[in-house]
Design an enzyme around this catalytic site. Structure first.
Site, PDB file in Angstrom:
ATOM      1  N   TYR A  88      79.707   4.548 -11.271  1.00 40.75           N
ATOM      2  CA  TYR A  88      80.293   4.340 -12.600  1.00 40.75           C
ATOM      3  C   TYR A  88      80.171   2.867 -12.952  1.00 40.75           C
ATOM      4  O   TYR A  88      80.119   2.030 -12.062  1.00 40.75           O
ATOM      5  CB  TYR A  88      81.782   4.704 -12.579  1.00 40.75           C
ATOM      6  N   ARG A  91      83.208   0.304 -11.461  1.00 41.85           N
ATOM      7  CA  ARG A  91      83.792   0.356 -10.125  1.00 41.85           C
ATOM      8  C   ARG A  91      82.782   0.793  -9.070  1.00 41.85           C
ATOM      9  O   ARG A  91      81.830   1.510  -9.381  1.00 41.85           O
ATOM     10  CB  ARG A  91      85.030   1.249 -10.087  1.00 41.85           C
ATOM     11  N   CYS A 100      87.422   7.422  11.566  1.00 39.71           N
ATOM     12  CA  CYS A 100      88.557   8.083  10.918  1.00 39.71           C
ATOM     13  C   CYS A 100      89.588   8.449  11.977  1.00 39.71           C
ATOM     14  O   CYS A 100      89.269   8.540  13.156  1.00 39.71           O
ATOM     15  CB  CYS A 100      88.103   9.358  10.226  1.00 39.71           C
ATOM     16  N   CYS A 107      84.569  17.452   5.653  1.00 38.60           N
ATOM     17  CA  CYS A 107      84.251  16.114   5.133  1.00 38.60           C
ATOM     18  C   CYS A 107      82.877  16.069   4.472  1.00 38.60           C
ATOM     19  O   CYS A 107      81.892  16.565   5.002  1.00 38.60           O
ATOM     20  CB  CYS A 107      84.292  15.106   6.265  1.00 38.60           C
ATOM     21  N   ARG A 109      81.187  13.392   4.071  1.00 39.80           N
ATOM     22  CA  ARG A 109      80.335  12.391   4.735  1.00 39.80           C
ATOM     23  C   ARG A 109      80.195  12.690   6.219  1.00 39.80           C
ATOM     24  O   ARG A 109      79.950  11.792   7.018  1.00 39.80           O
ATOM     25  CB  ARG A 109      80.918  10.990   4.524  1.00 39.80           C
ATOM     26  N   LYS A 311      82.543  12.486 -11.149  1.00 36.39           N
ATOM     27  CA  LYS A 311      83.615  13.479 -11.167  1.00 36.39           C
ATOM     28  C   LYS A 311      83.850  13.937 -12.606  1.00 36.39           C
ATOM     29  O   LYS A 311      83.835  13.117 -13.519  1.00 36.39           O
ATOM     30  CB  LYS A 311      84.898  12.873 -10.615  1.00 36.39           C
TER      31      LYS A 311
HETATM   32  C1  LIG Z   1      85.633   8.900  -6.894  1.00 38.63           C
HETATM   33  C2  LIG Z   1      84.792   7.717  -6.973  1.00 38.63           C
HETATM   34  C3  LIG Z   1      85.234   6.536  -7.576  1.00 38.63           C
HETATM   35  C4  LIG Z   1      86.619   6.393  -8.153  1.00 38.63           C
HETATM   36  O1  LIG Z   1      86.746   7.207  -9.243  1.00 38.63           O
HETATM   37  P1  LIG Z   1      88.106   7.270 -10.078  1.00 38.63           P
HETATM   38  O2  LIG Z   1      87.914   8.449 -10.974  1.00 38.63           O
HETATM   39  O3  LIG Z   1      88.223   5.982 -10.812  1.00 38.63           O
HETATM   40  O4  LIG Z   1      89.218   7.438  -9.117  1.00 38.63           O
HETATM   41  C5  LIG Z   1      84.365   5.468  -7.652  1.00 38.63           C
HETATM   42  N1  LIG Z   1      83.115   5.543  -7.166  1.00 38.63           N
HETATM   43  C6  LIG Z   1      82.660   6.650  -6.585  1.00 38.63           C
HETATM   44  C7  LIG Z   1      81.267   6.677  -6.071  1.00 38.63           C
HETATM   45  C8  LIG Z   1      83.481   7.782  -6.459  1.00 38.63           C
HETATM   46  O5  LIG Z   1      83.017   8.886  -5.867  1.00 38.63           O
HETATM   47  S1  SF4 Z   2      87.501  13.526   4.744  1.00 35.92           S
HETATM   48 FE1  SF4 Z   2      85.920  12.518   6.035  1.00 35.92          FE
HETATM   49  S2  SF4 Z   2      86.095  10.351   5.554  1.00 35.92           S
HETATM   50 FE2  SF4 Z   2      87.989  11.335   4.859  1.00 35.92          FE
HETATM   51  S3  SF4 Z   2      89.415  11.162   6.589  1.00 35.92           S
HETATM   52 FE3  SF4 Z   2      88.407  13.130   6.764  1.00 35.92          FE
HETATM   53  S4  SF4 Z   2      86.670  12.749   8.125  1.00 35.92           S
HETATM   54 FE4  SF4 Z   2      87.339  10.755   7.369  1.00 35.92          FE
END
Ligand SMILES: *Cc1c(COP(=O)(O)O)cnc(C)c1O
Ligand code: SF4
Length: 357
Positions: A88, A91, A100, A107, A109, A311
């Site tokens: 975005y 940010r 973790c 997850c 990732r 999102k």
């Molecule tokens: C979720 C996310 C954010 C933060 O999004 P918000 O809607 O502001 O909470 C920023 N960067 C990435 C890549 C994301 O996946």
């Molecule tokens: S969702 Fe993935 S990154 Fe988040 S706490 Fe769980 S294992 Fe860690």
């Protein structure tokens, strides 16, 4: 890590069948198991809501169908420098840790558990330079892994580097530590964080069982330090896809001064299909809760669009159309992107969203 007792229980799991044990070893090899001591205590029996979140399941190895992706959010392709996702305009999400407190089986990732993109000093500098050179970035979200698993000096150093960049207005930390390993939320940690204000925290929590006395204390310590707390909850089949469970969770979180922020539809991550609910399930649950509980307790239900489109909220305005097998969204840039639907989900979804199927 697992105690012997837990491995035993796991092998006796109904349905594991002959060869179940070696299948579990195979799952563990591909996607290593990690359970915090507190989550071990919170688990009562196989199949309970904590168990399902952290214990391996042979279905993880079976899910590689057409919908399964290794990097469902296209994060690698949206990283101008390694470990920094700039999706975005204002940010960035910065992956600063690979560790973790627990390994959530769902997850997004999890590919990084065994194949992390290395985190070197050079990469930290590259990310810092990128953020520094990009004045549009106002908000840096430290993520991972879990930033609160870093050594405290390291976390302090990262925040201090960001604080030297004038256009970075707020820092955010995405973490599961306050519920999964609240003992890490020490006075020292809180003292360090408050020197970098404004710091916000997005805390991952999925089920009321996670709200232990230790977690309550950790949240109180963070809130007392002036850190606004928000929650992120993943909608998980057979864990929390139930209005009674989520009502209890959200109402309790509010009493911890933790504001429910996002309810997230499961990503299309390979090996996680058994956790995926239909989009209509989340909508149905939130519609049940709307007006029954405080508006402050209601999170936004969002889908993180496959391919890195960002999102989108499940609201009629964000939905372009509903087809037999998919829902098509318009993202914030006006780009169309679809998410698959279950058989027969379309008509009900159309009704819930006030759209023509
Ligand atoms: C979720 C996310 C954010 C933060 O999004 P918000 O809607 O502001 O909470 C920023 N960067 C990435 C890549 C994301 O996946
Ligand atoms: S969702 Fe993935 S990154 Fe988040 S706490 Fe769980 S294992 Fe860690």
């Amino acid at each position: 890590m697992l105690s012997e007792g837990m491995v035993d229980q796991n092998e006796k799991r109904p349905g594991a069948g002959p060869g179940g044990a070696s299948l579990h070893e195979e799952v563990h090899r591909v996607y290593p198991v990690k359970v915090s001591p507190l989550f071990q205590r919170l688990m009562e029996k196989p199949g309970d809501p904590i168990w399902r979140q952290v214990m391996p399941d042979e279905r993880e190895l079976l899910d590689d169908g057409p919908l399964a992706m290794e990097d469902p959010l296209g994060e690698e392709s949206r990283s101008p420098v390694p470990n920094l996702v700039h999706r975005y305009p204002d940010r960035v999400l910065w992956i600063v840790s690979h560790v973790c407190a627990v390994h959530c089986r769902f997850c997004t990732r999890k590919r990084r558990w065994t194949r992390p993109v290395p985190l070197t000093d050079g990469m930290t500098r590259a990310a810092e330079e990128y953020i520094s050179a990009t004045p549009a970035i106002r908000d840096v979200l430290l993520s991972g892994g879990d930033p609160l698993m870093l050594p405290l000096e390291k976390l302090h150093d990262l925040c201090a580097r960001l604080r030297r960049i004038p256009h970075v207005r707020i820092l955010r930390i995405g973490t599961r530590v306050p519920f999964a390993a609240p003992e890490r939320v020490t006075d020292e940690l809180v003292q360090v964080l408050r020197t970098h204000h404004p710091v916000y925290m997005n805390i991952h929590v999925n089920h009321p069982w996670e709200i232990s006395p230790e977690a309550r204390e950790a949240c109180a310590r963070l809130a007392d330090a002036g850190i606004p707390l928000g929650s992120q909850t993943v909608l998980l089949k057979d864990v929390n896809d139930d209005p009674t469970v989520l009502e209890e969770l959200f109402v309790e979180l509010l009493s911890l001064r933790l504001r429910p922020y996002y309810l997230l539809q499961m990503d299309l991550m390979k090996s996680t299909a058994h956790f995926r609910t239909g989009i209509r399930d989340g909508l149905r649950i939130l519609q049940r809760l709307r007006n029954r509980i405080s508006g402050l307790a209601l999170p936004q239900f969002v889908v993180d669009l496959p391919g890195g489109y960002g999102k989108v909220p499940l609201s009629p305005q964000a939905v372009e159309r509903i087809e037999a097998d998919r829902i098509v969204f318009r993202n914030y840039e006006g780009k169309a992107c679809s998410y698959p639907l279950d058989d027969g989900e379309g008509p009900e979804l159309a009704k819930l969203l006030g759209k023509e199927p």
